[in-house]
Scaffold this active site. Sequence first.
Site, PDB file in Angstrom:
ATOM      1  N   GLN A  35      36.767 -22.143 -41.435  1.00 29.83           N
ATOM      2  CA  GLN A  35      37.520 -21.684 -42.801  1.00 29.83           C
ATOM      3  C   GLN A  35      38.987 -22.756 -43.138  1.00 29.83           C
ATOM      4  O   GLN A  35      39.503 -23.207 -41.663  1.00 29.83           O
ATOM      5  CB  GLN A  35      38.338 -20.445 -42.591  1.00 29.83           C
ATOM      6  CG  GLN A  35      39.177 -19.909 -43.838  1.00 29.83           C
ATOM      7  CD  GLN A  35      39.578 -18.455 -43.259  1.00 29.83           C
ATOM      8  OE1 GLN A  35      40.596 -18.043 -42.589  1.00 29.83           O
ATOM      9  NE2 GLN A  35      38.820 -17.539 -43.564  1.00 29.83           N
ATOM     10  N   HIS A  62      35.940 -18.985 -38.466  1.00 26.68           N
ATOM     11  CA  HIS A  62      36.004 -17.414 -39.048  1.00 26.68           C
ATOM     12  C   HIS A  62      35.111 -16.739 -38.122  1.00 26.68           C
ATOM     13  O   HIS A  62      35.555 -15.675 -37.882  1.00 26.68           O
ATOM     14  CB  HIS A  62      35.739 -17.477 -40.441  1.00 26.68           C
ATOM     15  CG  HIS A  62      35.795 -16.098 -41.282  1.00 26.68           C
ATOM     16  ND1 HIS A  62      35.792 -16.096 -42.336  1.00 26.68           N
ATOM     17  CD2 HIS A  62      36.109 -15.027 -40.610  1.00 26.68           C
ATOM     18  CE1 HIS A  62      36.049 -14.752 -42.667  1.00 26.68           C
ATOM     19  NE2 HIS A  62      36.215 -14.249 -41.482  1.00 26.68           N
ATOM     20  N   PHE A 112      41.828  -9.785 -35.047  1.00 23.57           N
ATOM     21  CA  PHE A 112      40.880 -10.583 -35.596  1.00 23.57           C
ATOM     22  C   PHE A 112      39.722 -10.966 -34.673  1.00 23.57           C
ATOM     23  O   PHE A 112      38.478 -10.525 -35.028  1.00 23.57           O
ATOM     24  CB  PHE A 112      41.406 -12.019 -35.963  1.00 23.57           C
ATOM     25  CG  PHE A 112      40.431 -13.035 -36.673  1.00 23.57           C
ATOM     26  CD1 PHE A 112      39.527 -12.499 -37.459  1.00 23.57           C
ATOM     27  CD2 PHE A 112      40.743 -14.343 -36.730  1.00 23.57           C
ATOM     28  CE1 PHE A 112      38.575 -13.556 -38.074  1.00 23.57           C
ATOM     29  CE2 PHE A 112      40.118 -15.137 -37.321  1.00 23.57           C
ATOM     30  CZ  PHE A 112      38.899 -14.663 -38.023  1.00 23.57           C
ATOM     31  N   HIS A 115      37.463  -7.615 -34.329  1.00 28.34           N
ATOM     32  CA  HIS A 115      36.942  -7.312 -35.563  1.00 28.34           C
ATOM     33  C   HIS A 115      35.394  -8.246 -35.299  1.00 28.34           C
ATOM     34  O   HIS A 115      34.467  -7.514 -35.750  1.00 28.34           O
ATOM     35  CB  HIS A 115      37.627  -7.660 -36.615  1.00 28.34           C
ATOM     36  CG  HIS A 115      36.709  -7.472 -37.930  1.00 28.34           C
ATOM     37  ND1 HIS A 115      36.398  -6.441 -38.751  1.00 28.34           N
ATOM     38  CD2 HIS A 115      36.189  -8.440 -38.582  1.00 28.34           C
ATOM     39  CE1 HIS A 115      35.612  -6.726 -39.829  1.00 28.34           C
ATOM     40  NE2 HIS A 115      35.639  -8.016 -40.021  1.00 28.34           N
ATOM     41  N   GLU A 116      35.606  -9.380 -35.106  1.00 29.40           N
ATOM     42  CA  GLU A 116      34.549 -10.234 -35.155  1.00 29.40           C
ATOM     43  C   GLU A 116      33.326  -9.631 -34.072  1.00 29.40           C
ATOM     44  O   GLU A 116      32.304  -9.972 -34.321  1.00 29.40           O
ATOM     45  CB  GLU A 116      35.039 -11.727 -34.895  1.00 29.40           C
ATOM     46  CG  GLU A 116      35.562 -12.528 -36.013  1.00 29.40           C
ATOM     47  CD  GLU A 116      34.900 -12.387 -37.277  1.00 29.40           C
ATOM     48  OE1 GLU A 116      33.572 -12.901 -37.227  1.00 29.40           O
ATOM     49  OE2 GLU A 116      35.426 -11.809 -38.486  1.00 29.40           O
ATOM     50  N   LYS A 119      32.022  -6.166 -35.066  1.00 31.48           N
ATOM     51  CA  LYS A 119      31.122  -5.983 -36.305  1.00 31.48           C
ATOM     52  C   LYS A 119      29.901  -7.125 -36.117  1.00 31.48           C
ATOM     53  O   LYS A 119      28.720  -6.721 -36.532  1.00 31.48           O
ATOM     54  CB  LYS A 119      31.928  -6.556 -37.538  1.00 31.48           C
ATOM     55  CG  LYS A 119      31.108  -6.538 -38.716  1.00 31.48           C
ATOM     56  CD  LYS A 119      31.814  -6.878 -40.032  1.00 31.48           C
ATOM     57  CE  LYS A 119      31.208  -6.950 -41.315  1.00 31.48           C
ATOM     58  NZ  LYS A 119      31.781  -7.080 -42.577  1.00 31.48           N
ATOM     59  N   HIS A 120      30.160  -8.386 -35.501  1.00 34.67           N
ATOM     60  CA  HIS A 120      29.111  -9.365 -35.547  1.00 34.67           C
ATOM     61  C   HIS A 120      28.523  -9.530 -34.134  1.00 34.67           C
ATOM     62  O   HIS A 120      27.424  -9.765 -33.938  1.00 34.67           O
ATOM     63  CB  HIS A 120      29.698 -10.590 -36.195  1.00 34.67           C
ATOM     64  CG  HIS A 120      30.182 -10.488 -37.649  1.00 34.67           C
ATOM     65  ND1 HIS A 120      29.435 -10.312 -38.707  1.00 34.67           N
ATOM     66  CD2 HIS A 120      31.237 -10.645 -38.226  1.00 34.67           C
ATOM     67  CE1 HIS A 120      29.920 -10.234 -39.659  1.00 34.67           C
ATOM     68  NE2 HIS A 120      31.162 -10.630 -39.468  1.00 34.67           N
TER      69      HIS A 120
END
Length: 227
Positions: A35, A62, A112, A115-116, A119-120
Site C-alpha cells: 500500500q 497491507h 493491525f 487482524h491480519e 483473518k488471513h
Amino acid sequence: MEKASVTLTIKFLLLQYLFALSIAQDFDFFYFVQQWPGSYCDTKQSCCYPTTGKPAADFGIHGLWPNYNDGTYPSNCDPNNSYDESKISDLISRMQQDWATLACPSNSGSTFWSHEWDKHGTCSESNLDQHSYFKAALNLKSKFDLLQILQNEGINPDGGSYSLSSIKSAITNAIGYTSYIECNSDADGNNQLYQIYLCVDKSGSNLIKCPIFPNGQCASTIQFPSF
C-alpha cells in the site's frame, strides 16, 4: 453411558479439528498486497501516524492473503490460534518499519497485525506458522522494492499523474509477472495509486502468474501522491 458420551465428545472435537485443518490447507495462492501511504492518507478520511512516528515514504505491507483460484478466499480459519506477539518479538522492529499502521487513533500496529493474522494468517497455518507467516511477508517486501522499480522508470511520488499502463509495464518488466493495481480517490475525487497486488505461491516465497485478479478498475491516468 458416560464412556460413550466422552467418546462421542472426543470424536466430535476431532472432527472439528480436522475440518478446521482442511479449511486452513484449502487455498491456492497468496495475494501479497503493498500500500502507498500517501494515498491512504490523502483521502477525506485522512490517517493517523503510528505511535512510533511517521512511516518512511515507501510502500508498506497491507497483507499476505490466501485466495482461491475462483476469486473467493478463506477467512478466520482457526479461532483457537489467535495472534500472539511474543511469537514474533524478533520481527517487531522490521514490522514497524515495513508493515506500519495508518489507522486512527494512533497505535503501535499490534491491532493491525492481529487482524491480519486472525483473518488471513490462520488460513495459511498448514504451510506457515505465525512467525513464518509474518517473516514471509517481510522477506517479500525486501525482495521486491516497488518504489525503486517505479522510480527506475521515472514514476515518482511527486503528486504528478502517470498512465496506468506505464505503471503496470514498469512492474511487469522488473518482476516478470503482471500485477494488479488498485486505486482510491483523494479528497477531491481524483484517482490515485493505492495498492499493488502480486501473486505468490503457497510457500509464501515465490512469485507466480496471478490465477485471477480482484474486481475494480483504475482510470487510464492516475496520480502518485507524495507522502
